[in-house]
Scaffold this motif. Structure first.
Motif, PDB file in Angstrom:
ATOM      1  N   LYS A  76       0.800  -1.217   0.000  1.00  0.00           N
ATOM      2  CA  LYS A  76       0.000   0.000   0.000  1.00  0.00           C
ATOM      3  C   LYS A  76       0.845   1.285   0.000  1.00  0.00           C
ATOM      4  O   LYS A  76       0.684   2.126  -0.901  1.00  0.00           O
ATOM      5  N   GLU A 129       3.887   1.679  -0.823  1.00  0.00           N
ATOM      6  CA  GLU A 129       4.714   1.720  -2.030  1.00  0.00           C
ATOM      7  C   GLU A 129       3.888   2.189  -3.216  1.00  0.00           C
ATOM      8  O   GLU A 129       4.334   2.952  -4.053  1.00  0.00           O
ATOM      9  N   ARG A 130       2.629   1.681  -3.261  1.00  0.00           N
ATOM     10  CA  ARG A 130       1.737   2.072  -4.353  1.00  0.00           C
ATOM     11  C   ARG A 130       1.426   3.575  -4.274  1.00  0.00           C
ATOM     12  O   ARG A 130       1.371   4.279  -5.278  1.00  0.00           O
ATOM     13  N   GLN A 131       1.256   4.017  -3.049  1.00  0.00           N
ATOM     14  CA  GLN A 131       0.985   5.443  -2.863  1.00  0.00           C
ATOM     15  C   GLN A 131       2.166   6.283  -3.373  1.00  0.00           C
ATOM     16  O   GLN A 131       1.988   7.318  -4.008  1.00  0.00           O
ATOM     17  N   VAL A 181       4.326   5.438  -5.655  1.00  0.00           N
ATOM     18  CA  VAL A 181       4.404   5.370  -7.125  1.00  0.00           C
ATOM     19  C   VAL A 181       3.478   6.413  -7.748  1.00  0.00           C
ATOM     20  O   VAL A 181       3.806   7.015  -8.774  1.00  0.00           O
ATOM     21  N   ASP A 182       2.349   6.605  -7.120  1.00  0.00           N
ATOM     22  CA  ASP A 182       1.374   7.539  -7.668  1.00  0.00           C
ATOM     23  C   ASP A 182       1.787   9.012  -7.492  1.00  0.00           C
ATOM     24  O   ASP A 182       1.233   9.899  -8.142  1.00  0.00           O
ATOM     25  N   ARG A 183       2.776   9.205  -6.599  1.00  0.00           N
ATOM     26  CA  ARG A 183       3.197  10.595  -6.343  1.00  0.00           C
ATOM     27  C   ARG A 183       4.025  11.123  -7.518  1.00  0.00           C
ATOM     28  O   ARG A 183       4.614  10.323  -8.257  1.00  0.00           O
ATOM     29  N   TRP A 210       8.183  11.481  -4.590  1.00  0.00           N
ATOM     30  CA  TRP A 210       8.608  10.098  -4.466  1.00  0.00           C
ATOM     31  C   TRP A 210      10.012  10.034  -3.891  1.00  0.00           C
ATOM     32  O   TRP A 210      10.321   9.296  -2.959  1.00  0.00           O
ATOM     33  N   SER A 239      12.403   1.000  -3.449  1.00  0.00           N
ATOM     34  CA  SER A 239      11.587   2.100  -3.968  1.00  0.00           C
ATOM     35  C   SER A 239      12.368   2.908  -4.996  1.00  0.00           C
ATOM     36  O   SER A 239      11.830   3.332  -6.028  1.00  0.00           O
ATOM     37  N   GLU A 248      12.590   1.091  -8.259  1.00  0.00           N
ATOM     38  CA  GLU A 248      11.310   1.238  -8.954  1.00  0.00           C
ATOM     39  C   GLU A 248      11.210   2.625  -9.588  1.00  0.00           C
ATOM     40  O   GLU A 248      10.744   2.808 -10.740  1.00  0.00           O
ATOM     41  N   ARG A 295      10.853   3.712 -13.529  1.00  0.00           N
ATOM     42  CA  ARG A 295       9.766   4.562 -14.046  1.00  0.00           C
ATOM     43  C   ARG A 295      10.307   5.827 -14.713  1.00  0.00           C
ATOM     44  O   ARG A 295       9.808   6.261 -15.746  1.00  0.00           O
TER      45      ARG A 295
END
Lengths: 239, 197
Positions: free
Chosen positions: A187, A189-191, A193-195, A200, A219, A222, A226
């Motif tokens: 959760k 980590e997903r948050q 990624v969305d930043r 981030w 992180s 990742e 991206r």
């Protein structure tokens, strides 16, 4: 007998009188004993019967196979029981996690009602002590759930017919719980990624400051995947 | 007829003791049963009256028959069966005497002095001597008072029906000795019965 006719060595009257005393005979038991001995003496030798298959011999014959079979059955039973109680449950393959993420599910499990846990530990006895020594793992809730199964189901699972059902149940329990756990961990980590990239990176830096190096590194990797063209932050290698 | 070891022909009928013993030697147990039935009474009484105690007589009686059974394989018709049987019995009796505290009675000595020294039983004349049964009982009492060797001679004559020669053969003495023993024994018995005979 002519000699006995001699008066000096034979007396007919005395002989007749003596005949009157002929009523004494040996006792019947003596007759029987002597006749038995006489008959046995001339009886044909009894054919030696084939050595009977003695009980002792048969026991000796079966001892080894029975002991072997008992050992195998006991070993299988112990393995099955250990699997069911979670002592021997295979750990789910998880990616490398930080100590905090590992501790999280365990902490969640500890949030179970105290009464429930007390009953659980009382029921499990020494096995719970053993499990408390084991490192906390994400599968802990699943294991605890399995332990909360009534003892009758564990006992009956010893029977061969019921064993596959119990194993299947165990697997399903894990499958149901594991994704939820993974979602829980992923959760934040997903948050991140969305930043936006800047935030981030700030989050990664925060993780580093908190000492969650592994998470920060994961992180960051990742992030680099991206945003390969985004300028990379320069941090001191602390790990 | 049966040929003995000495090549003598001994007349034997089908039911003779010797033939029965030969049949028993060959394994016919029923032959022994007939032999036993025929001789058990006289042999038992012979032993009983010689040793005076039923328990001892039973032991000796059993020993005699067991010896006969054991010796069956070597049996050959050398003499009458009765002679053989009573020879075994006599030897067993002598062993018994020797094993006892008294030892072998002196009456078995060839020149036994007791024949003259032993006082004759007092002549009694009971009031009812005419009762035959009581006479027989009195005879047994008198017989028991005889010296062993004399008594044995009487018993072998009366119970086994042996001749003087056969008694001599059984007891291992001479014919004249047997004759003397019988003569003395009968004289004492007659005297003891007080002329009631």
């Amino acid at each position: 007998m002519k000699n006995l006719r001699d008066w000096e060595s034979h007396d007919e009257t005395l002989s007749i009188l003596y005949q009157a005393t002929h009523d004494i005979e040996p006792p019947a038991w003596l007759d029987e004993r002597i006749l038995t001995a006489a008959h046995r003496a001339v009886a044909p030798p009894q054919p030696t019967p084939a050595t009977p298959y003695s009980r002792r011999r048969s026991v000796r014959f079966w001892a080894m196979p029975v002991a072997l079979a008992a050992t195998v059955i006991m070993a299988a039973g112990i393995v099955r029981l250990a699997r069911e109680t979670g002592e021997w449950a295979p750990r789910p393959q998880m990616p490398m996690e930080s100590p905090s993420s590992l501790a999280e599910p365990a902490a969640k499990a500890d949030t179970a009602p105290a009464g429930q846990r007390t009953a659980e530990s009382a029921h499990q006895g020494s096995s719970s002590a053993t499990s408390s020594l084991a490192p906390a793992s994400p599968a802990a809730p699943a294991i605890r759930m399995m332990r909360m199964a009534p003892p009758s189901s564990a006992a009956s699972s010893m029977q061969e017919k019921k064993a596959p059902i119990a194993e299947e149940q165990h697997r399903q329990d894990i499958l149901q719980i594991a994704p939820a756990m993974r979602d829980e961990e992923a959760k934040p980590e997903r948050q991140a990624v969305d930043r936006p990239p800047k935030e981030w990176l700030a989050h990664i830096a925060k993780l580093r400051r908190q000492g969650r190096i592994a998470e920060a590194r994961a992180s960051l990797e990742e992030f680099q995947r991206r945003y390969p063209d985004y300028p990379q932050p320069i941090w001191e290698e602390t790990d | 007829m049966c040929r003995s070891q000495n090549n003598l022909l001994i007349p034997i009928d089908e039911d003779a003791d010797e033939l029965l013993m030969l049949r028993y030697r060959e394994g016919d147990a029923s032959a022994f049963t007939r032999l036993y039935a025929r001789h058990k009474g006289p042999l038992y009484r012979y032993l009983l009256r010689q040793c005076g105690q039923p328990a001892t007589a039973e032991e000796l009686f059993q020993d005699v028959w067991l010896k006969l059974i054991a010796a069956r394989t070597g049996y050959t018709v050398q003499a009458r069966f009765m002679t053989w049987l009573y020879r075994i019995a006599h030897n067993r009796l002598i062993d018994y005497y020797r094993a006892s505290n008294r030892g072998l009675p002196v009456s078995y000595a060839g020149d036994c002095p007791e024949w003259v020294d032993v006082p004759a039983p007092l002549e009694e004349q009971p009031e009812h001597q005419d009762d035959r049964r009581r006479q027989a009982e009195r005879l047994l009492v008198l017989l028991a008072e005889l010296p062993e060797a004399q008594r044995e001679a009487v018993l072998l004559k009366e119970e086994a029906g042996l001749s003087l020669e056969e008694i001599a053969q059984v007891t291992g003495t001479g014919r004249e000795t047997v004759k003397s023993r019988l003569r003395y024994a009968l004289a004492r018995l007659r005297r003891g019965l007080g002329g009631a005979l």
